[in-house]
Design a protein around this motif. Structure first.
Motif, PDB file in Angstrom:
ATOM      1  N   GLN A 187      38.814  50.153  51.874  1.00  0.00           N
ATOM      2  CA  GLN A 187      37.705  49.193  51.952  1.00  0.00           C
ATOM      3  C   GLN A 187      36.943  49.036  50.634  1.00  0.00           C
ATOM      4  O   GLN A 187      36.314  48.005  50.393  1.00  0.00           O
ATOM      5  CB  GLN A 187      36.741  49.609  53.057  1.00  0.00           C
ATOM      6  N   ASP A 188      37.012  50.039  49.760  1.00  0.00           N
ATOM      7  CA  ASP A 188      36.309  49.965  48.484  1.00  0.00           C
ATOM      8  C   ASP A 188      37.215  49.599  47.314  1.00  0.00           C
ATOM      9  O   ASP A 188      36.759  49.585  46.161  1.00  0.00           O
ATOM     10  CB  ASP A 188      35.622  51.302  48.180  1.00  0.00           C
ATOM     11  N   ASP A 189      38.467  49.299  47.595  1.00  0.00           N
ATOM     12  CA  ASP A 189      39.369  48.962  46.497  1.00  0.00           C
ATOM     13  C   ASP A 189      39.025  47.596  45.924  1.00  0.00           C
ATOM     14  O   ASP A 189      38.739  46.641  46.664  1.00  0.00           O
ATOM     15  CB  ASP A 189      40.826  48.977  46.977  1.00  0.00           C
ATOM     16  N   ASP A 190      39.087  47.489  44.613  1.00  0.00           N
ATOM     17  CA  ASP A 190      38.686  46.248  43.948  1.00  0.00           C
ATOM     18  C   ASP A 190      39.677  45.109  44.174  1.00  0.00           C
ATOM     19  O   ASP A 190      39.321  43.933  44.034  1.00  0.00           O
ATOM     20  CB  ASP A 190      38.534  46.482  42.443  1.00  0.00           C
ATOM     21  N   LEU A 191      40.931  45.442  44.501  1.00  0.00           N
ATOM     22  CA  LEU A 191      41.962  44.412  44.632  1.00  0.00           C
ATOM     23  C   LEU A 191      42.564  44.318  46.030  1.00  0.00           C
ATOM     24  O   LEU A 191      43.485  43.538  46.250  1.00  0.00           O
ATOM     25  CB  LEU A 191      43.103  44.687  43.623  1.00  0.00           C
ATOM     26  N   GLY A 192      42.058  45.091  46.987  1.00  0.00           N
ATOM     27  CA  GLY A 192      42.771  45.244  48.246  1.00  0.00           C
ATOM     28  C   GLY A 192      42.585  44.158  49.280  1.00  0.00           C
ATOM     29  O   GLY A 192      43.522  43.764  49.957  1.00  0.00           O
ATOM     30  N   LEU A 193      41.342  43.720  49.525  1.00  0.00           N
ATOM     31  CA  LEU A 193      40.996  42.695  50.519  1.00  0.00           C
ATOM     32  C   LEU A 193      41.103  43.169  51.967  1.00  0.00           C
ATOM     33  O   LEU A 193      40.880  42.385  52.879  1.00  0.00           O
ATOM     34  CB  LEU A 193      41.858  41.429  50.342  1.00  0.00           C
ATOM     35  N   LEU A 194      41.442  44.447  52.186  1.00  0.00           N
ATOM     36  CA  LEU A 194      41.443  45.000  53.537  1.00  0.00           C
ATOM     37  C   LEU A 194      40.223  45.912  53.703  1.00  0.00           C
ATOM     38  O   LEU A 194      39.495  46.178  52.749  1.00  0.00           O
ATOM     39  CB  LEU A 194      42.734  45.779  53.810  1.00  0.00           C
ATOM     40  N   GLN A 195      40.015  46.393  54.922  1.00  0.00           N
ATOM     41  CA  GLN A 195      38.825  47.193  55.232  1.00  0.00           C
ATOM     42  C   GLN A 195      39.221  48.514  55.889  1.00  0.00           C
ATOM     43  O   GLN A 195      38.691  48.898  56.923  1.00  0.00           O
ATOM     44  CB  GLN A 195      37.889  46.400  56.146  1.00  0.00           C
ATOM     45  N   ILE A 196      40.153  49.220  55.268  1.00  0.00           N
ATOM     46  CA  ILE A 196      40.620  50.486  55.833  1.00  0.00           C
ATOM     47  C   ILE A 196      39.760  51.625  55.292  1.00  0.00           C
ATOM     48  O   ILE A 196      39.543  51.739  54.081  1.00  0.00           O
ATOM     49  CB  ILE A 196      42.106  50.717  55.493  1.00  0.00           C
ATOM     50  N   SER A 197      39.269  52.463  56.184  1.00  0.00           N
ATOM     51  CA  SER A 197      38.396  53.567  55.805  1.00  0.00           C
ATOM     52  C   SER A 197      39.212  54.717  55.212  1.00  0.00           C
ATOM     53  O   SER A 197      40.445  54.759  55.312  1.00  0.00           O
ATOM     54  CB  SER A 197      37.627  54.070  57.029  1.00  0.00           C
ATOM     55  N   THR A 198      38.511  55.677  54.632  1.00  0.00           N
ATOM     56  CA  THR A 198      39.186  56.874  54.115  1.00  0.00           C
ATOM     57  C   THR A 198      39.882  57.617  55.244  1.00  0.00           C
ATOM     58  O   THR A 198      41.013  58.097  55.086  1.00  0.00           O
ATOM     59  CB  THR A 198      38.171  57.785  53.407  1.00  0.00           C
TER      60      THR A 198
END
Length: 309
Positions: free
Chosen positions: A237-248
């Motif tokens: 969710q915090d990745d700059d390029l990901g666009l998904l919302q997966i938690s740690t």
């Protein structure tokens, strides 16, 4: 013990200031794992670089020669995303060799993890997206050459493994699977044997449901002798390029599931860390470390009890 493959050169590449690639993450992850209590003797730091003959199992000889000699045109290097240097080639060959070594250790021990790898955008005759040579494809080809009958490449990087898909489009002994962001890079997707394109802002529940059903189905249908697992964390969710919302925790659950299924079925699994693009390296390695924490929980529970990462 869990065999872990690493080389000091992975973070030594000098890139232009503010370059998008987080080159420091490899050494930072290695140091983080040591601080978390991973024994030093678990690390194999002496893998041989990939040879030209190994690269040529999937890449065109002309491309290998031109890239290694710095003879690619500027447009081709811009597509790769790195300025050419002799050290860039050295590092790339070392990283591919590391994934080959990880594959071999997985066949010997049931599991091995590589603190690099996942360069899945490289095609037979061109590189792209920070990928010069396709380490997953080369490792799969070497495995076939060494007598493995069927390989499953299970790619969970947020970006589709387009190079891998095209390289093995006509090779039934290698099954390619990609669970990726549908609206993310590359714009033009290739056809894997199994593709799941996830919607932007996809969250843990939907993501893990797709993962569980896909991986179980592929294992039942193909019964691979080896799994090559790209555990990219650019789904976070915090990745700059990901666009998904997966938690740690979602990343951990993904990695634990894949490794546990392989363990339960006695299927060797070689994992690479894949993509991850948070600029804050300390936060990024916390997410990458979920793979190693999951591996400890599955394969070395006593070590998992002492995990401090």
């Amino acid at each position: 013990m869990l065999p872990l493959v690493y080389h000091d050169c992975y973070s030594d590449l000098v890139l232009p200031e503010r370059h998008r690639y987080p080159i420091g993450k490899y050494r930072a992850l290695y140091q983080h794992l040591l601080q978390a209590g991973i024994p030093d003797n678990w690390f194999d730091c002496h893998a041989a670089p990939a040879t030209t003959a190994q690269l040529a199992l999937v890449h065109q000889p002309e491309y290998i020669k031109a890239l290694c000699q710095g003879a690619l045109d500027d447009k081709s290097m811009r597509r790769i995303g790195f300025p050419w240097s002799e050290f860039l080639i050295k590092r790339s060959l070392q990283s591919v060799g590391g994934t080959i070594r990880t594959m071999q250790l997985a066949l010997q021990h049931g599991i091995a993890l590589h603190l690099s790898g996942g360069y899945h955008h490289a095609f037979a005759g061109e590189g792209a997206g920070f990928c010069l040579f396709n380490d997953l494809a080369v490792a799969a080809a070497v495995a076939l050459q060494q007598g493995v009958d069927k390989v499953l490449i299970f790619d969970c990087d947020v970006h589709q493994g387009d190079g891998t898909a095209l390289l093995f489009a006509d090779e039934p002994r290698v099954v390619t699977a990609s669970l990726h962001g549908e609206k993310n890079f590359p714009a033009r997707k290739q056809h894997s044997d199994w593709d799941i394109g996830l919607p932007t802002q996809c969250q843990d529940s939907a993501y893990l449901d797709s993962l569980y059903s896909s991986f179980d189905y592929l294992l039942r249908l193909h019964q691979p002798d080896l799994v090559l697992y790209d555990a990219g964390v650019d789904i976070h969710q915090d990745d700059d390029l990901g666009l998904l919302q997966i938690s740690t925790d979602g990343v951990y659950q993904r990695d634990f599931f894949v490794l546990k299924r392989c363990h339960d079925l006695h299927t060797p699994v070689a994992a690479v860390i894949g993509g991850g693009y948070q600029r804050d390296i300390s936060k990024l390695i916390q997410v990458h470390s979920q793979l190693f924490q999951a591996a400890c929980a599955v394969y070395s529970p006593a070590q998992a009890l002492n995990w401090s990462g």
